[in-house]
Write an enzyme that holds these catalytic residues in place. Structure first.
Site, PDB file in Angstrom:
ATOM      1  N   GLY A  83    -108.415  50.694  -0.148  1.00 44.19           N
ATOM      2  CA  GLY A  83    -107.758  51.038  -1.337  1.00 44.19           C
ATOM      3  C   GLY A  83    -106.935  50.409  -1.927  1.00 44.19           C
ATOM      4  CB  SER A 163    -111.209  47.677   2.133  1.00 43.27           C
ATOM      5  OG  SER A 163    -111.067  47.002   1.324  1.00 43.27           O
TER       6      SER A 163
END
Length: 431
Positions: A83, A163
């Site tokens: 995120g 991520s």
């Protein structure tokens, strides 16, 4: 649904069960005196209602085979969400643990502080200290103390991060952070800022109108002001990470096993890149921004030649993906001190190989299924610690698994990210 109950050092945790899988939602594992203060372990010996998800809390969600107990010793997967260090939740449905639990895995989804609360640094902070990452270390400590009561084996924990979560997982493996709470890492598309926090903090101060960045000042600012300032700050770093740990220094990692991966087309769907590529200005985008995004002097044309050969209509998208994700994948593959396996994921007949598209197949979330393709691989890896294809040997045999998102059409290639290593400048000087 019926109640599921576990008693552990944290307390009595009451979740829900469908008779196949027990789920314990949003278990608190830390407490903070104030948003910008370091966290402490949560109080123990209490009754915890874990029957309902609270996605905005900093908490853990656990899924287990129904009725699991301390006699089972199931492998544990701890998932750290991505995120961009500014969003995400421990209740991400793409990484739901149901499919893994049906195959004898205990899964923990970890929440942590993001945004300014998790990743602003202040005078007096110890080197390489980020509250969001320390939150994850507290979660791992909670797992060590409590997961056996849920049926998990605290000596066989695999961290999976995607991520920003992959970056966090690699940071937790630093020698100054690693506490032996996990055996191995699956790091999917890690993303490190190109600039140090010291180089970025003047932009953040400017976004607050020149305010001195301190715990006291940020605590006094209203949530609305903090949000507006962060948006201004983020807009100055649209093609990079506005927040996040720096620098990537694989030589500082402990000797833990790492599976490192990226998707082939990381940011083809990025809106600015899509626009530039759609109107035929991808090469101009690269020539204009390539140096700023890390391509070494004199290497833009060489990189462009390789990018055109791979996907001539997605030059801008490839630049963003290479600069933001794949350069770090290549560095970790070559320099992490432990055993490394490298994978590159390609499109399947259901999804493009865009950023984050690998989460659902890895966790067997719809439209994928438990035990299918990548999910079957993850379960086996968590049990055995063996990736199932040749190890990436830095000096000679740079083997990379090429496979589609469904886990089909697997081949082994040699050094597919070599063009990135040749084109991009190193950004590993300590700061």
């Amino acid at each position: 649904m019926q109640a599921a109950e576990v008693t552990c050092p944290a307390g009595t945790v009451v979740g829900i069960s469908d008779g196949v899988v027990d789920t314990f939602h949003s278990i608190p594992f830390l407490r903070t005196a104030a948003p910008f203060m370091d966290a402490e372990p949560a109080h123990t010996g209490i009754l915890i209602d874990a029957s309902q998800p609270r996605p905005d809390d900093i908490a853990l969600t656990i899924t287990t085979p129904a009725g699991a107990s301390d006699t089972n010793d199931y492998p544990v997967i701890a998932y750290i969400h991505g995120g961009r260090f500014e969003s995400g939740t421990h209740e991400d449905p793409r990484a739901d643990g149901y499919a893994n639990a049906t195959q004898g895995i205990v899964q923990v989804q970890i929440g942590y502080r993001v945004g300014l609360e998790g990743f602003t640094r202040f005078p007096g902070d110890t080197p390489h200290h980020y509250r969001g990452i320390d939150d994850c270390n507290l979660a791992l400590e909670w797992i060590q103390k409590n997961i056996e009561a849920f049926g998990g084996d605290p000596t066989n924990v695999t961290i999976v991060g995607q991520s920003a979560g992959a970056t966090t997982a690699l940071w937790l493996a630093r020698k100054d952070h690693y506490r032996g709470a996990f055996r191995r890492i699956v790091a999917m598309s890690p993303c490190f800022p190109r600039q140090s926090y010291d180089d970025r903090k003047s932009d953040l101060s400017f976004a607050f109108g020149g305010m001195r960045l301190s715990r006291e000042n940020l605590s006094k600012a209203s949530p609305q002001r903090r949000l507006r300032a962060y948006k201004r700050f983020r807009n100055r770093h649209l093609l990079d990470m506005a927040l996040g740990p720096h620098p990537l220094a694989p030589q500082e990692m402990a000797d833990v096993d790492v599976v490192i991966s990226s998707v082939r087309d990381e940011f083809y769907m990025n809106p600015p890149a899509q626009f530039a590529d759609r109107i035929g200005l991808g090469a101009l985008f690269a020539r204009t921004l390539g140096r700023a995004m890390g391509i070494a002097p004199g290497q833009v044309s060489n990189w462009l030649g390789d990018a055109r050969a791979m996907s001539p209509r997605n030059i801008a998208g490839r630049l963003i993906g290479d600069a933001t994700i794949r350069r770090w994948v290549d560095i970790v593959a070559h320099e992490a001190p432990g055993r490394v396996w490298h994978a590159e994921l390609h499109p399947d007949d259901r999804n493009p190989a865009d950023h984050s598209r690998d989460i659902r197949p890895l966790f067997g979330a719809k439209p994928y299924s438990a035990g299918e393709g990548l999910n079957g691989w993850l379960v086996k890896y968590a049990r055995t610690g063996e990736a199932g294809w040749p190890e990436f040997e830095k000096e000679r045999n740079q083997s990379t698994l090429i496979v589609d998102l469904s886990g089909r059409n697997a081949t082994v290639a040699q050094d597919p990210l070599g063009y990135i290593r040749q084109a991009f400048a190193r950004l590993d000087s300590p700061q």
